[in-house]
Write an enzyme that holds these catalytic residues in place. Structure first.
Site, PDB file in Angstrom:
ATOM      1  N   GLU A 192      15.275  55.392  85.643  1.00  5.17           N
ATOM      2  CA  GLU A 192      14.930  56.159  86.840  1.00  5.17           C
ATOM      3  C   GLU A 192      13.433  56.082  87.127  1.00  5.17           C
ATOM      4  O   GLU A 192      12.686  57.016  86.828  1.00  5.17           O
ATOM      5  CB  GLU A 192      15.380  57.619  86.694  1.00  5.17           C
ATOM      6  CG  GLU A 192      16.882  57.798  86.751  1.00  5.17           C
ATOM      7  CD  GLU A 192      17.306  59.271  86.733  1.00  5.17           C
ATOM      8  OE1 GLU A 192      16.457  60.135  86.416  1.00  5.17           O
ATOM      9  OE2 GLU A 192      18.473  59.546  87.042  1.00  5.17           O
ATOM     10  N   GLU A 284      24.678  56.388  87.034  1.00  4.68           N
ATOM     11  CA  GLU A 284      24.596  57.783  86.599  1.00  4.68           C
ATOM     12  C   GLU A 284      24.861  58.710  87.774  1.00  4.68           C
ATOM     13  O   GLU A 284      24.290  58.546  88.848  1.00  4.68           O
ATOM     14  CB  GLU A 284      23.212  58.069  86.005  1.00  4.68           C
ATOM     15  CG  GLU A 284      23.065  59.467  85.417  1.00  4.68           C
ATOM     16  CD  GLU A 284      21.685  59.688  84.804  1.00  4.68           C
ATOM     17  OE1 GLU A 284      21.190  58.790  84.086  1.00  4.68           O
ATOM     18  OE2 GLU A 284      21.091  60.753  85.056  1.00  4.68           O
TER      19      GLU A 284
END
Length: 359
Positions: A192, A284
Protein backbone atom coordinates in the site's frame (compact mmCIF):
# COMPACT_ATOMS: atom_id res chain seq x y z
CA UNK A 1 -6.84 -0.44 2.53
CA UNK A 2 -6.69 -1.04 6.21
CA UNK A 3 -4.58 1.97 7.05
CA UNK A 4 -3.25 0.29 10.15
CA UNK A 5 -2.36 2.96 12.64
CA UNK A 6 -1.30 0.19 13.33
CA UNK A 7 1.65 -14.07 -23.00
CA UNK A 8 -0.43 -14.63 -25.06
CA UNK A 9 -1.27 -18.33 -25.26
CA UNK A 10 1.45 -20.28 -27.05
CA UNK A 11 0.34 -21.78 -30.38
CA UNK A 12 -0.40 -25.47 -30.53
CA UNK A 13 2.24 -27.27 -32.66
CA UNK A 14 1.10 -29.07 -35.78
CA UNK A 15 2.62 -32.43 -34.76
CA UNK A 16 -0.26 -33.19 -32.41
CA UNK A 17 1.57 -32.24 -29.25
CA UNK A 18 1.19 -29.23 -27.03
CA UNK A 19 4.21 -27.37 -25.69
CA UNK A 20 4.47 -26.99 -21.93
CA UNK A 21 6.67 -24.76 -19.80
CA UNK A 22 8.78 -26.37 -17.12
CA UNK A 23 6.35 -25.02 -14.55
CA UNK A 24 3.41 -26.65 -16.29
CA UNK A 25 5.20 -29.97 -16.47
CA UNK A 26 6.05 -29.86 -12.78
CA UNK A 27 2.45 -29.12 -11.89
CA UNK A 28 1.24 -31.96 -14.07
CA UNK A 29 3.86 -34.29 -12.68
CA UNK A 30 2.45 -33.73 -9.22
CA UNK A 31 -0.80 -35.22 -10.52
CA UNK A 32 0.91 -38.08 -12.31
CA UNK A 33 -0.37 -36.97 -15.70
CA UNK A 34 2.74 -35.84 -17.59
CA UNK A 35 2.78 -38.89 -19.85
CA UNK A 36 -0.81 -38.36 -20.88
CA UNK A 37 -0.27 -34.66 -21.50
CA UNK A 38 2.76 -35.18 -23.71
CA UNK A 39 1.60 -38.24 -25.64
CA UNK A 40 1.43 -37.43 -29.38
CA UNK A 41 -1.62 -38.39 -31.38
CA UNK A 42 -0.38 -40.90 -33.96
CA UNK A 43 -2.31 -42.29 -36.88
CA UNK A 44 -3.79 -45.59 -35.86
CA UNK A 45 -2.69 -45.27 -32.25
CA UNK A 46 -5.07 -45.47 -29.36
CA UNK A 47 -5.84 -42.04 -27.92
CA UNK A 48 -3.94 -41.06 -24.82
CA UNK A 49 -5.84 -41.66 -21.59
CA UNK A 50 -7.66 -38.62 -20.27
CA UNK A 51 -5.99 -36.82 -17.42
CA UNK A 52 -7.75 -37.29 -14.10
CA UNK A 53 -10.12 -34.55 -13.04
CA UNK A 54 -8.15 -31.91 -11.20
CA UNK A 55 -9.23 -31.63 -7.59
CA UNK A 56 -7.64 -28.30 -6.66
CA UNK A 57 -7.50 -24.78 -8.10
CA UNK A 58 -3.76 -25.08 -8.75
CA UNK A 59 -4.06 -28.43 -10.50
CA UNK A 60 -7.04 -27.29 -12.55
CA UNK A 61 -5.54 -24.01 -13.76
CA UNK A 62 -1.76 -24.41 -13.74
CA UNK A 63 0.47 -21.49 -14.66
CA UNK A 64 -1.41 -18.19 -14.64
CA UNK A 65 -0.73 -15.28 -16.94
CA UNK A 66 -2.25 -11.94 -17.89
CA UNK A 67 -4.13 -12.00 -21.17
CA UNK A 68 -5.52 -8.63 -22.11
CA UNK A 69 -7.12 -7.27 -18.93
CA UNK A 70 -7.80 -10.70 -17.42
CA UNK A 71 -6.00 -13.23 -15.29
CA UNK A 72 -5.94 -16.42 -17.34
CA UNK A 73 -5.10 -20.05 -16.69
CA UNK A 74 -2.75 -22.30 -18.64
CA UNK A 75 -5.48 -22.92 -21.22
CA UNK A 76 -5.97 -19.19 -21.83
CA UNK A 77 -9.33 -19.06 -20.05
CA UNK A 78 -10.12 -16.10 -17.79
CA UNK A 79 -10.20 -17.05 -14.11
CA UNK A 80 -10.89 -15.20 -10.88
CA UNK A 81 -9.23 -16.36 -7.67
CA UNK A 82 -10.97 -15.89 -4.32
CA UNK A 83 -9.27 -16.36 -0.98
CA UNK A 84 -7.83 -14.95 2.22
CA UNK A 85 -4.82 -13.01 3.41
CA UNK A 86 -2.82 -13.82 6.51
CA UNK A 87 -2.35 -11.07 9.02
CA UNK A 88 1.24 -10.02 9.71
CA UNK A 89 3.23 -13.19 10.24
CA UNK A 90 5.24 -11.52 13.03
CA UNK A 91 2.04 -11.42 15.09
CA UNK A 92 -0.25 -14.20 13.89
CA UNK A 93 1.91 -17.08 12.66
CA UNK A 94 -0.06 -19.28 15.07
CA UNK A 95 -3.11 -18.78 12.84
CA UNK A 96 -1.39 -20.37 9.83
CA UNK A 97 -1.29 -24.06 10.70
CA UNK A 98 -1.93 -27.36 9.01
CA UNK A 99 -5.41 -27.33 10.50
CA UNK A 100 -6.30 -23.78 9.51
CA UNK A 101 -5.00 -24.24 5.96
CA UNK A 102 -6.84 -27.53 5.62
CA UNK A 103 -9.99 -25.63 6.56
CA UNK A 104 -9.24 -22.82 4.11
CA UNK A 105 -8.67 -25.24 1.25
CA UNK A 106 -11.43 -27.76 1.89
CA UNK A 107 -14.07 -26.17 4.13
CA UNK A 108 -13.81 -22.65 2.70
CA UNK A 109 -12.82 -23.91 -0.80
CA UNK A 110 -10.41 -21.01 -1.29
CA UNK A 111 -8.23 -20.70 -4.38
CA UNK A 112 -5.48 -18.53 -2.95
CA UNK A 113 -3.64 -17.59 0.24
CA UNK A 114 -1.92 -14.21 0.45
CA UNK A 115 1.12 -14.48 2.73
CA UNK A 116 1.77 -11.04 4.21
CA UNK A 117 5.35 -10.33 5.20
CA UNK A 118 5.45 -6.92 6.86
CA UNK A 119 8.69 -5.08 6.18
CA UNK A 120 8.67 -2.85 9.27
CA UNK A 121 6.54 -3.09 12.44
CA UNK A 122 8.58 -5.94 13.86
CA UNK A 123 8.68 -7.81 10.57
CA UNK A 124 11.22 -8.57 7.85
CA UNK A 125 13.77 -5.90 8.70
CA UNK A 126 14.31 -7.45 12.16
CA UNK A 127 15.23 -10.88 10.76
CA UNK A 128 15.37 -11.12 6.96
CA UNK A 129 16.37 -14.78 6.81
CA UNK A 130 13.83 -15.80 9.43
CA UNK A 131 10.89 -14.01 7.83
CA UNK A 132 11.85 -15.26 4.38
CA UNK A 133 11.85 -18.82 5.68
CA UNK A 134 8.53 -18.27 7.46
CA UNK A 135 6.89 -16.95 4.30
CA UNK A 136 8.23 -19.87 2.29
CA UNK A 137 6.87 -22.33 4.87
CA UNK A 138 3.36 -20.88 4.51
CA UNK A 139 3.60 -20.67 0.71
CA UNK A 140 4.68 -24.32 0.53
CA UNK A 141 1.79 -25.28 2.80
CA UNK A 142 -0.68 -23.48 0.51
CA UNK A 143 0.76 -25.26 -2.51
CA UNK A 144 0.53 -28.62 -0.77
CA UNK A 145 -3.21 -28.02 -0.48
CA UNK A 146 -3.63 -26.99 -4.10
CA UNK A 147 -3.97 -23.26 -3.48
CA UNK A 148 -2.11 -20.43 -5.17
CA UNK A 149 0.01 -18.13 -3.01
CA UNK A 150 0.42 -14.36 -3.30
CA UNK A 151 3.83 -13.34 -1.96
CA UNK A 152 2.93 -10.02 -0.33
CA UNK A 153 5.75 -7.54 0.41
CA UNK A 154 3.68 -5.76 3.01
CA UNK A 155 5.30 -2.33 3.01
CA UNK A 156 3.10 0.08 4.90
CA UNK A 157 5.13 2.64 6.85
CA UNK A 158 7.07 4.30 5.28
CA UNK A 159 4.68 4.60 2.37
CA UNK A 160 7.38 5.06 -0.27
CA UNK A 161 8.40 1.58 -1.50
CA UNK A 162 11.77 2.98 -2.58
CA UNK A 163 12.69 3.30 1.10
CA UNK A 164 12.95 -0.49 1.18
CA UNK A 165 14.30 -1.03 -2.33
CA UNK A 166 17.43 -2.91 -1.28
CA UNK A 167 15.48 -5.14 1.10
CA UNK A 168 12.87 -5.82 -1.59
CA UNK A 169 15.56 -6.87 -4.06
CA UNK A 170 17.00 -9.31 -1.52
CA UNK A 171 13.59 -10.71 -0.58
CA UNK A 172 12.28 -11.15 -4.12
CA UNK A 173 15.55 -12.63 -5.36
CA UNK A 174 15.25 -15.33 -2.70
CA UNK A 175 11.58 -15.93 -3.45
CA UNK A 176 11.97 -16.04 -7.21
CA UNK A 177 14.91 -18.43 -6.96
CA UNK A 178 12.86 -20.81 -4.85
CA UNK A 179 9.64 -20.65 -6.88
CA UNK A 180 11.00 -20.15 -10.40
CA UNK A 181 9.78 -23.61 -11.42
CA UNK A 182 6.47 -23.54 -9.54
CA UNK A 183 3.24 -22.37 -11.21
CA UNK A 184 1.54 -21.44 -7.94
CA UNK A 185 2.96 -18.02 -7.04
CA UNK A 186 2.11 -14.40 -7.76
CA UNK A 187 4.43 -11.63 -6.55
CA UNK A 188 2.86 -8.56 -4.90
CA UNK A 189 5.74 -6.11 -4.82
CA UNK A 190 4.29 -3.17 -2.83
CA UNK A 191 1.32 -3.55 -0.53
CA UNK A 192 0.00 0.00 0.00
CA UNK A 193 2.13 2.88 -1.21
CA UNK A 194 1.08 6.19 0.34
CA UNK A 195 2.28 9.77 0.40
CA UNK A 196 4.29 9.14 -2.74
CA UNK A 197 3.79 9.89 -6.43
CA UNK A 198 2.79 7.35 -9.03
CA UNK A 199 6.02 8.06 -10.89
CA UNK A 200 8.01 6.99 -7.82
CA UNK A 201 5.98 3.79 -7.49
CA UNK A 202 6.45 3.12 -11.20
CA UNK A 203 10.21 3.63 -10.88
CA UNK A 204 10.35 1.19 -7.96
CA UNK A 205 8.31 -1.37 -9.90
CA UNK A 206 10.55 -1.13 -12.93
CA UNK A 207 13.54 -1.92 -10.70
CA UNK A 208 11.95 -4.84 -8.81
CA UNK A 209 10.21 -6.62 -11.68
CA UNK A 210 13.50 -7.37 -13.51
CA UNK A 211 14.87 -8.86 -10.28
CA UNK A 212 11.96 -11.31 -10.27
CA UNK A 213 12.05 -11.92 -14.01
CA UNK A 214 15.76 -12.79 -13.88
CA UNK A 215 14.80 -15.88 -11.89
CA UNK A 216 11.13 -16.43 -12.70
CA UNK A 217 10.13 -15.15 -16.14
CA UNK A 218 6.61 -16.62 -16.11
CA UNK A 219 4.84 -15.56 -12.91
CA UNK A 220 2.33 -12.74 -12.64
CA UNK A 221 3.56 -9.64 -10.80
CA UNK A 222 1.09 -7.45 -8.86
CA UNK A 223 1.91 -3.75 -8.72
CA UNK A 224 0.64 -1.54 -5.89
CA UNK A 225 -1.04 1.74 -6.80
CA UNK A 226 -0.96 5.17 -5.17
CA UNK A 227 -2.77 6.11 -1.97
CA UNK A 228 -3.00 2.73 -0.22
CA UNK A 229 -3.61 0.93 -3.52
CA UNK A 230 -6.69 2.97 -4.36
CA UNK A 231 -5.50 4.10 -7.81
CA UNK A 232 -4.88 7.44 -6.09
CA UNK A 233 -8.48 8.05 -5.00
CA UNK A 234 -7.57 8.39 -1.31
CA UNK A 235 -5.19 11.22 -2.18
CA UNK A 236 -7.45 13.05 -4.63
CA UNK A 237 -6.34 11.38 -7.87
CA UNK A 238 -7.71 8.55 -10.01
CA UNK A 239 -6.71 5.68 -12.27
CA UNK A 240 -5.81 7.95 -15.20
CA UNK A 241 -2.27 8.41 -13.88
CA UNK A 242 -1.68 4.67 -14.29
CA UNK A 243 -3.60 4.38 -17.56
CA UNK A 244 -1.55 7.21 -19.07
CA UNK A 245 1.79 6.08 -17.64
CA UNK A 246 1.75 2.31 -17.13
CA UNK A 247 4.64 0.27 -15.78
CA UNK A 248 6.92 -0.87 -18.58
CA UNK A 249 6.60 -4.61 -18.09
CA UNK A 250 4.45 -7.46 -19.32
CA UNK A 251 2.42 -10.03 -17.40
CA UNK A 252 1.53 -7.61 -14.60
CA UNK A 253 -1.65 -6.54 -12.84
CA UNK A 254 -2.40 -3.50 -10.70
CA UNK A 255 -3.75 -3.83 -7.18
CA UNK A 256 -6.78 -2.17 -5.64
CA UNK A 257 -7.76 -2.24 -1.95
CA UNK A 258 -11.02 -1.18 -0.36
CA UNK A 259 -12.83 -1.25 2.97
CA UNK A 260 -16.53 -1.11 2.22
CA UNK A 261 -17.77 0.92 5.20
CA UNK A 262 -15.33 3.73 4.33
CA UNK A 263 -14.72 3.41 0.60
CA UNK A 264 -17.94 3.95 -1.21
CA UNK A 265 -19.14 5.27 -4.56
CA UNK A 266 -15.97 7.05 -5.67
CA UNK A 267 -13.90 3.94 -4.99
CA UNK A 268 -16.37 1.53 -6.55
CA UNK A 269 -16.52 3.71 -9.66
CA UNK A 270 -12.72 3.89 -9.83
CA UNK A 271 -12.48 0.10 -9.71
CA UNK A 272 -15.08 -0.19 -12.44
CA UNK A 273 -13.34 2.34 -14.69
CA UNK A 274 -9.82 1.07 -14.04
CA UNK A 275 -10.73 -2.54 -14.78
CA UNK A 276 -12.07 -1.46 -18.17
CA UNK A 277 -8.57 -0.34 -19.12
CA UNK A 278 -6.12 -2.21 -16.89
CA UNK A 279 -5.70 -5.72 -15.49
CA UNK A 280 -6.72 -5.39 -11.82
CA UNK A 281 -6.39 -7.75 -8.83
CA UNK A 282 -8.05 -6.81 -5.51
CA UNK A 283 -5.43 -8.20 -3.15
CA UNK A 284 -7.05 -6.82 0.01
CA UNK A 285 -10.51 -5.75 1.12
CA UNK A 286 -12.68 -5.72 4.18
CA UNK A 287 -16.32 -5.27 5.06
CA UNK A 288 -15.60 -2.69 7.80
CA UNK A 289 -13.97 0.75 7.85
CA UNK A 290 -10.43 1.48 6.65
CA UNK A 291 -8.97 0.42 10.02
CA UNK A 292 -10.72 -2.95 9.88
CA UNK A 293 -12.97 -1.77 12.69
CA UNK A 294 -16.58 -0.76 13.23
CA UNK A 295 -19.74 -2.28 11.83
CA UNK A 296 -19.74 -4.49 8.77
CA UNK A 297 -21.30 -2.99 5.66
CA UNK A 298 -22.30 -6.15 3.85
CA UNK A 299 -24.58 -4.34 1.39
CA UNK A 300 -21.73 -2.19 0.04
CA UNK A 301 -19.38 -5.14 0.15
CA UNK A 302 -21.78 -7.16 -1.97
CA UNK A 303 -21.89 -4.39 -4.57
CA UNK A 304 -18.12 -4.69 -4.89
CA UNK A 305 -18.31 -8.48 -5.10
CA UNK A 306 -21.02 -8.32 -7.74
CA UNK A 307 -18.86 -5.99 -9.84
CA UNK A 308 -15.80 -8.21 -9.42
CA UNK A 309 -17.75 -11.34 -10.31
CA UNK A 310 -19.15 -9.71 -13.44
CA UNK A 311 -15.71 -8.57 -14.56
CA UNK A 312 -13.82 -11.67 -13.38
CA UNK A 313 -11.64 -9.70 -10.95
CA UNK A 314 -9.78 -11.81 -8.40
CA UNK A 315 -10.11 -10.84 -4.76
CA UNK A 316 -8.59 -11.61 -1.36
CA UNK A 317 -10.15 -10.73 1.99
CA UNK A 318 -8.29 -9.31 5.00
CA UNK A 319 -7.67 -11.31 7.21
CA UNK A 320 -7.32 -14.96 8.27
CA UNK A 321 -6.53 -14.48 11.95
CA UNK A 322 -8.15 -14.06 15.37
CA UNK A 323 -7.11 -10.44 15.88
CA UNK A 324 -9.59 -8.55 18.08
CA UNK A 325 -10.83 -6.36 15.22
CA UNK A 326 -14.03 -7.42 13.43
CA UNK A 327 -12.09 -7.74 10.16
CA UNK A 328 -10.26 -10.82 11.46
CA UNK A 329 -12.47 -13.76 10.55
CA UNK A 330 -11.88 -15.97 13.62
CA UNK A 331 -13.19 -15.31 17.09
CA UNK A 332 -10.45 -14.20 19.47
CA UNK A 333 -8.62 -17.20 20.90
CA UNK A 334 -9.42 -19.55 18.01
CA UNK A 335 -5.78 -19.70 16.94
CA UNK A 336 -4.86 -21.18 20.33
CA UNK A 337 -7.13 -24.15 19.69
CA UNK A 338 -7.53 -26.89 17.10
CA UNK A 339 -11.00 -26.31 15.64
CA UNK A 340 -11.04 -24.35 12.38
CA UNK A 341 -14.03 -25.57 10.39
CA UNK A 342 -17.63 -24.49 10.19
CA UNK A 343 -19.11 -21.19 11.33
CA UNK A 344 -18.97 -21.60 15.11
CA UNK A 345 -15.39 -20.32 15.28
CA UNK A 346 -16.07 -17.31 13.06
CA UNK A 347 -17.01 -13.70 13.66
CA UNK A 348 -19.85 -12.17 11.67
CA UNK A 349 -17.52 -11.10 8.84
CA UNK A 350 -15.97 -14.55 8.77
CA UNK A 351 -19.33 -16.26 8.32
CA UNK A 352 -20.18 -13.85 5.49
CA UNK A 353 -16.91 -14.12 3.58
CA UNK A 354 -16.61 -17.90 3.99
CA UNK A 355 -20.01 -18.29 2.34
CA UNK A 356 -18.99 -16.12 -0.59
CA UNK A 357 -15.74 -17.99 -1.11
CA UNK A 358 -17.62 -21.29 -1.00
CA UNK A 359 -19.97 -19.99 -3.68
Amino acid sequence: MYQRTTSPTEPVPTDGRRRFTRKALLAASALGVVTALLAPVRAGAAPAPAAPTAATPLAANGQLSVCGRQLCNASGQAVALNGMSTHGTQWYAQCVTDGSLNALATDWRADVLRVSTYVQEGGYETDPAGFTARAQKFIDAAHARGMYAVIDWHMLTPGDPNANLARAKTFFTAMAKKYKDHPGVLYEIANEPSGVSWSAIKSYSEQIIPVIRAQDPDAVVLVGTRAWSSFGVSEGSNESEVVNNPVRASNIMYTFHFYAASHREAYLSALDRASDKLPVFVTEFGTQNYAGEGANDFAMSQRYLDLMKRKKISWINWNYSDDHRPGAVFKTGTCNGSNWTGTGVLKEAGVWIRERIRQ
